[in-house]
Design a protein around this motif. Structure first.
Motif, PDB file in Angstrom:
ATOM      1  N   LEU A 589      41.599  59.384  49.562  1.00  0.00           N
ATOM      2  CA  LEU A 589      42.461  58.264  49.955  1.00  0.00           C
ATOM      3  C   LEU A 589      42.321  57.064  49.028  1.00  0.00           C
ATOM      4  O   LEU A 589      43.253  56.274  48.896  1.00  0.00           O
ATOM      5  N   LYS A 590      41.162  56.920  48.384  1.00  0.00           N
ATOM      6  CA  LYS A 590      40.884  55.688  47.631  1.00  0.00           C
ATOM      7  C   LYS A 590      41.895  55.387  46.521  1.00  0.00           C
ATOM      8  O   LYS A 590      42.202  54.220  46.270  1.00  0.00           O
ATOM      9  N   PRO A 591      42.458  56.398  45.816  1.00  0.00           N
ATOM     10  CA  PRO A 591      43.468  56.050  44.806  1.00  0.00           C
ATOM     11  C   PRO A 591      44.697  55.362  45.380  1.00  0.00           C
ATOM     12  O   PRO A 591      45.429  54.690  44.658  1.00  0.00           O
ATOM     13  N   LEU A 592      44.925  55.511  46.699  1.00  0.00           N
ATOM     14  CA  LEU A 592      46.070  54.851  47.321  1.00  0.00           C
ATOM     15  C   LEU A 592      45.813  53.370  47.600  1.00  0.00           C
ATOM     16  O   LEU A 592      46.761  52.590  47.712  1.00  0.00           O
ATOM     17  N   LEU A 593      44.545  52.998  47.720  1.00  0.00           N
ATOM     18  CA  LEU A 593      44.223  51.614  48.088  1.00  0.00           C
ATOM     19  C   LEU A 593      44.832  50.578  47.143  1.00  0.00           C
ATOM     20  O   LEU A 593      45.422  49.592  47.601  1.00  0.00           O
ATOM     21  N   PRO A 594      44.714  50.748  45.800  1.00  0.00           N
ATOM     22  CA  PRO A 594      45.293  49.735  44.908  1.00  0.00           C
ATOM     23  C   PRO A 594      46.801  49.597  45.046  1.00  0.00           C
ATOM     24  O   PRO A 594      47.352  48.546  44.717  1.00  0.00           O
ATOM     25  N   LEU A 595      47.468  50.637  45.524  1.00  0.00           N
ATOM     26  CA  LEU A 595      48.918  50.610  45.637  1.00  0.00           C
ATOM     27  C   LEU A 595      49.396  50.146  47.004  1.00  0.00           C
ATOM     28  O   LEU A 595      50.564  49.804  47.167  1.00  0.00           O
ATOM     29  N   ILE A 596      48.502  50.123  47.972  1.00  0.00           N
ATOM     30  CA  ILE A 596      48.919  49.767  49.332  1.00  0.00           C
ATOM     31  C   ILE A 596      48.319  48.447  49.785  1.00  0.00           C
ATOM     32  O   ILE A 596      49.044  47.523  50.160  1.00  0.00           O
ATOM     33  N   SER A 597      46.991  48.333  49.750  1.00  0.00           N
ATOM     34  CA  SER A 597      46.387  47.180  50.412  1.00  0.00           C
ATOM     35  C   SER A 597      45.701  46.178  49.486  1.00  0.00           C
ATOM     36  O   SER A 597      45.309  45.112  49.935  1.00  0.00           O
ATOM     37  N   SER A 598      45.544  46.516  48.205  1.00  0.00           N
ATOM     38  CA  SER A 598      44.922  45.541  47.305  1.00  0.00           C
ATOM     39  C   SER A 598      45.824  44.320  47.169  1.00  0.00           C
ATOM     40  O   SER A 598      47.054  44.424  47.220  1.00  0.00           O
ATOM     41  N   LEU A 599      45.213  43.161  46.978  1.00  0.00           N
ATOM     42  CA  LEU A 599      45.977  41.917  46.868  1.00  0.00           C
ATOM     43  C   LEU A 599      45.591  41.212  45.569  1.00  0.00           C
ATOM     44  O   LEU A 599      44.507  40.637  45.458  1.00  0.00           O
ATOM     45  N   LYS A 600      46.448  41.311  44.581  1.00  0.00           N
ATOM     46  CA  LYS A 600      46.211  40.667  43.286  1.00  0.00           C
ATOM     47  C   LYS A 600      46.997  39.369  43.158  1.00  0.00           C
ATOM     48  O   LYS A 600      46.625  38.474  42.418  1.00  0.00           O
ATOM     49  N   LEU A 601      48.109  39.288  43.872  1.00  0.00           N
ATOM     50  CA  LEU A 601      48.999  38.134  43.792  1.00  0.00           C
ATOM     51  C   LEU A 601      48.543  37.108  44.823  1.00  0.00           C
ATOM     52  O   LEU A 601      48.814  37.266  46.008  1.00  0.00           O
ATOM     53  N   THR A 602      47.865  36.069  44.387  1.00  0.00           N
ATOM     54  CA  THR A 602      47.271  35.144  45.363  1.00  0.00           C
ATOM     55  C   THR A 602      47.730  33.703  45.226  1.00  0.00           C
ATOM     56  O   THR A 602      47.902  33.011  46.226  1.00  0.00           O
ATOM     57  N   ASP A 603      47.942  33.218  44.010  1.00  0.00           N
ATOM     58  CA  ASP A 603      48.202  31.786  43.814  1.00  0.00           C
ATOM     59  C   ASP A 603      49.660  31.555  43.451  1.00  0.00           C
ATOM     60  O   ASP A 603      50.087  31.843  42.324  1.00  0.00           O
ATOM     61  N   PRO A 604      50.468  31.018  44.379  1.00  0.00           N
ATOM     62  CA  PRO A 604      51.896  30.805  44.099  1.00  0.00           C
ATOM     63  C   PRO A 604      52.163  29.806  42.985  1.00  0.00           C
ATOM     64  O   PRO A 604      53.258  29.776  42.437  1.00  0.00           O
TER      65      PRO A 604
END
Length: 860
Positions: A589-604
């Protein structure tokens, strides 16, 4: 798109009140979809990090639901401002493609071939499964003897499900599977197996099976058949050793029932548990079925071309032999004779070990008898050794080979597969060094040495066991007397059993170690235990009678020893040697994490806050929520015309304000009124702001109306009414939402806020600009506001004479308290810049305000 943009512009210009309502409707939809997305993403994270081991069909459905929800979400900002976000849909499509590429998917074909002989099977590797394909290759590429046989293909399996309308039923059951709910798993497994057993074999498959059977009856003297599983995915990276069904001694008349029994075995509790734990989808294991004539066995057994317990450091292969059929060996019910033979000279025997026989009278004294006669002669053992090395070379990996010898001493190979659980085995070039060369030491578990003998620990309970799967573990002893007790086995138990049948795989993730009175390392469950890294010790006989239910013990499955209590020295050593094992399900399942729940976009505020830089569905959710909030923040254009359907606010505060009810922002009885009062406010955030504006410490100047003086100077010439909506402030209200455009003299403020039950949705966005003082005094006022708001968790940005602040994800009470503070500041500051004589003076005022509100915050 151009037409939508024109329509949207016209609506905002000519009927701004209706536009505001529509915008708020889209924003509410955005918030609903945002909640749904975050809830689904959280569920995915819980499954991965738990881990909560479920069927991949449930994962696939969850990911599809996430994708669908995000797809609905990204449509919201487009509705709010058509054409403003052209890069959003391409970013979404890119993430969908990358995500669904990682989801196992396979749609089975329901067309011929349905039945293939083993000679034909080598041309159809995906149709016949690894077990049958391996035998087909042996027939085609070697002179090793294999019994004649045939395969009913994977396509036949899919045809069987279709003809009996089982695809939907099975899918429905699979979506509910969860290893944390063993009783439900057992019920679902029973339903699926029963449905398959009650089905009817389609005519074309039935005809194919019976036709091949008639040919075999005519060409051979065999009377009964062995019907075995050959699922795709079996005997590959994972073994499924003993997890599927095998039916022996099947008469020709009962061959179709045996076929259905093997199909149904795909959904046994142990097979489902094993598949789920390994993170394998049902679609990846469609069932082919192998039919081989039963051989009247004189002797049978297993060849390991490289001993998985590494008894001779990679220098030998091991042959295990029993009298009669091999089922007694692989199901753990009997002990074998063992032959260790040199890998470099198959005629050279390094050791011969007769089978250990458990004798109750002798084992009480710590003695176990060995039978005097070996069941396999040296010549046959040499042939098997040569075959083993040949098959290892053919498959380019160490092999686990099942064999049988008939009453005429003829040998046959029944199965050849990679050795299960052989982590860290040498490469083949290391295994084929010239005789006499020093071999690299083999170690299956990446451990450098055996554990230390515990010092100052006198409570050694057992020392006569035989390790079949290495490791060290501790736990409370639990006696298992039959399979019916399996669902009662507690977590982390040390299981004491009579033997180690394959059915133990159904609880392998719940126990810390196993001690068995009987068994061998070539049994099906021993293979599975090595795959999972579970410590297992067998052959303790009656010596294990010294163990008591609930007793804490430590198992050393390197030496076959059991100690009383928790031996910290061994446990500590084990932790140092091994990193914590991650369940295969979690790894997949771990390869799916970066595509589903990771959050890189943080500072508007950063330039890379854009759809092109979204790397996950969570990034898209973050981006859309931010942009939706910004759209609401700019809901009322300060340069646009006034709203026609607003209601003027009658209040003692000298402010011109017009109120628009978006959704339950005003009391029901205000609907037909021409004007409203603060008592009509139902909007919770508006009430909070108004409480600050009307605080007793604010002195509103008499006779001065607070409106947009700058606009009045430009356009009215003193003719326009001072209470015109064109010059006044606006409040757009809903039950948990408020959007305020406040005009105070020569400056204005915009406040957009949501305050509800869900802290993750709550926010305050605030903008303050302008003023009638000098540029220097304007900045002192901004310094004062900045100092106050920062103390209450606001993030501040100041550009020239404009201050922007935001505060997010606080509880409703905390949000509304900060709205109290903002309301107070809005009432306090309109003319404050005129009174400042220095920056220090402004900061002193800030401290005075802070002292007031800190004290209020501390009051429960």
């Amino acid at each position: 798109m151009t037409l939508k943009k024109i329509k949207k512009w016209a609506e905002r210009f000519f009927v701004p009140d209706e536009s505001a309502r529509r915008q708020f409707g889209f924003y509410q939809q955005l918030l609903r979809e945002d909640r749904k997305c975050l809830r689904l993403i959280t569920r995915f994270e819980e499954i991965v990090h738990g881990p909560v081991i479920v069927d991949w069909l449930q994962i696939s459905r969850l990911v599809q639901n996430i994708a669908d929800a995000v797809g609905q979400l990204i449509d919201c900002p487009e509705q709010m401002r058509p054409g403003a976000y052209p890069d959003l849909l391409p970013a979404y499509n890119r993430i969908c493609r990358e995500t669904f590429y990682l989801i196992p998917h396979y749609r089975g074909k329901k067309i011929p071939p349905y039945v293939l002989t083993l000679k034909q099977a080598s041309e159809y590797p995906r149709q016949v499964g690894n077990k049958a394909y391996s035998l087909a290759r042996i027939i085609r590429e070697t002179a090793v003897s294999v019994p004649p046989g045939f395969v009913v293909t994977v396509n036949a399996y899919h045809s069987y499900l279709k003809e009996n309308n089982l695809h939907g039923f099975i899918g429905k059951q699979l979506k509910t599977l969860n290893l944390q709910r063993p009783q439900h798993l057992q019920k679902a497994a029973s339903k699926m197996r029963r449905a398959i057993l009650e089905g009817t074999v389609p005519p074309k498959i039935k005809e194919g099976i019976l036709s091949v059977m008639e040919n075999m009856k005519a060409e051979t003297a065999f009377r009964t058949m062995a019907v075995r599983s050959s699922a795709r995915g079996e005997d590959g990276e994972v073994s499924f050793s003993g997890q599927f069904e095998t039916v022996l001694d099947v008469s020709f008349e009962d061959i179709l029932n045996a076929y259905k029994t093997v199909l149904a075995g795909k959904f046994s509790v142990r097979a489902l548990t094993y598949r789920l734990y390994n993170g394998i989808s049902d679609a990846e294991t469609p069932m082919a079925v192998l039919f081989i004539p039963m051989i009247d066995a004189r002797t049978s057994g297993v060849v390991y071309t490289l001993d998985p317990m590494d008894m001779c450091e990679g220098a030998c292969l091991a042959i295990f032999a029993v009298t009669g059929p091999g089922s007694r060996l692989v199901d753990g019910t009997t002990n074998p004779d063992v032959f260790l033979i040199s890998r470099h000279d198959p005629t050279s025997f390094l050791a011969r070990h007769p089978a250990v026989e458990n004798n109750p009278s002798s084992s009480q004294n710590g003695v176990q008898n060995k039978s005097k006669n070996l069941c396999l002669d040296d010549q046959s053992a040499t042939v098997l050794a040569k075959w083993g090395l040949e098959l290892e070379s053919l498959n380019k990996a160490p092999q686990d080979i099942e064999w049988v010898q008939d009453q005429n001493n003829k040998l046959f190979v029944l199965q050849s597969r990679p050795i299960p659980g052989a982590r860290g085995l040498p490469k083949l070039q290391e295994l084929t060094q010239p005789s006499g060369a020093k071999l690299k030491k083999t170690n299956l578990y990446a451990l450098d040495s055996a554990p230390p003998v515990p010092e100052n620990h006198d409570s050694l309970l057992l020392k006569t066991g035989s390790p079949v799967s290495k490791g060290v573990a501790s736990g409370a002893v639990y006696f298992l007397t039959d399979d019916a007790q399996m669902e009662d086995v507690p977590e982390n138990a040390v299981l004491l059993t009579r033997r180690i049948p394959p059915s133990l795989a159904s609880i392998i993730n719940r126990v810390s170690a196993i001690i068995a009175r009987e068994g061998s390392k070539v049994g099906h469950f021993a293979s599975v235990a090595r795959e999972f890294g579970l410590p297992v010790v067998v052959g303790t006989g009656d010596m294990s009678d010294c163990l008591q239910p609930g007793q804490m013990v430590t198992v050393d499955a390197y030496r076959g020893a059991v100690y009383e209590g928790t031996v910290e020295e061994l446990i500590s050593w084990n932790k140092q040697q091994q990193t914590e094992l991650t369940p295969p399900f979690q790894k997949k399942l771990k390869p799916l994490l970066p595509l589903i729940s990771s959050l890189k976009l943080t500072d508007p505020s950063l330039s890379d806050f854009s759809p092109q830089n979204c790397r996950s569905f969570h990034d898209l959710v973050r981006y859309v929520h931010e942009k939706g909030t910004q759209e609401m923040f700019s809901l009322v254009n300060t340069d646009g015309p006034g709203m026609r359907k607003t209601k003027p606010l009658e209040t003692d505060i000298p402010i011109v304000m017009h109120v628009l009810d978006l959704d339950r922002g005003l009391a029901e009885n205000a609907r037909n009124l021409k004007s409203v009062t603060p008592e009509h406010f139902e909007s919770l955030p508006m009430k909070a702001v108004w409480a600050g504006l009307t605080d007793a410490d604010i002195s509103w100047p008499k006779g001065l109306i607070h409106m947009d003086w700058e606009r009045f100077d430009k356009v009215s010439g003193g003719i326009m009414s001072l209470k015109s909506s064109f010059l006044g402030s606006y409040a757009l209200l809903a039950k948990h939402y408020a959007h305020l455009l406040l005009r105070f003299g020569y400056h204005f403020a915009v406040l957009d806020t949501l305050s509800g039950k869900r802290a993750e949705e709550n926010y305050i966005q605030f903008r303050f600009k302008g003023g009638g003082g000098t540029p220097e005094k304007k900045m002192w006022r901004l310094d004062m506001i900045d100092r106050v708001l920062k103390d209450f968790d606001f993030r501040i940005s100041i550009r020239e004479d404009m201050l922007e602040a935001e505060c997010k994800r606080l509880s409703r009470n905390a949000t509304e308290f900060r709205l109290n503070v903002l309301g107070y500041l809005l009432g306090y500051t309109p003319l404050a810049d005129m009174a400042f004589d220095s920056r220090e003076h402004a900061l002193e005022m800030a401290e005075s305000i802070l002292n007031k509100w800190r004290m209020k915050e501390s009051i429960p």
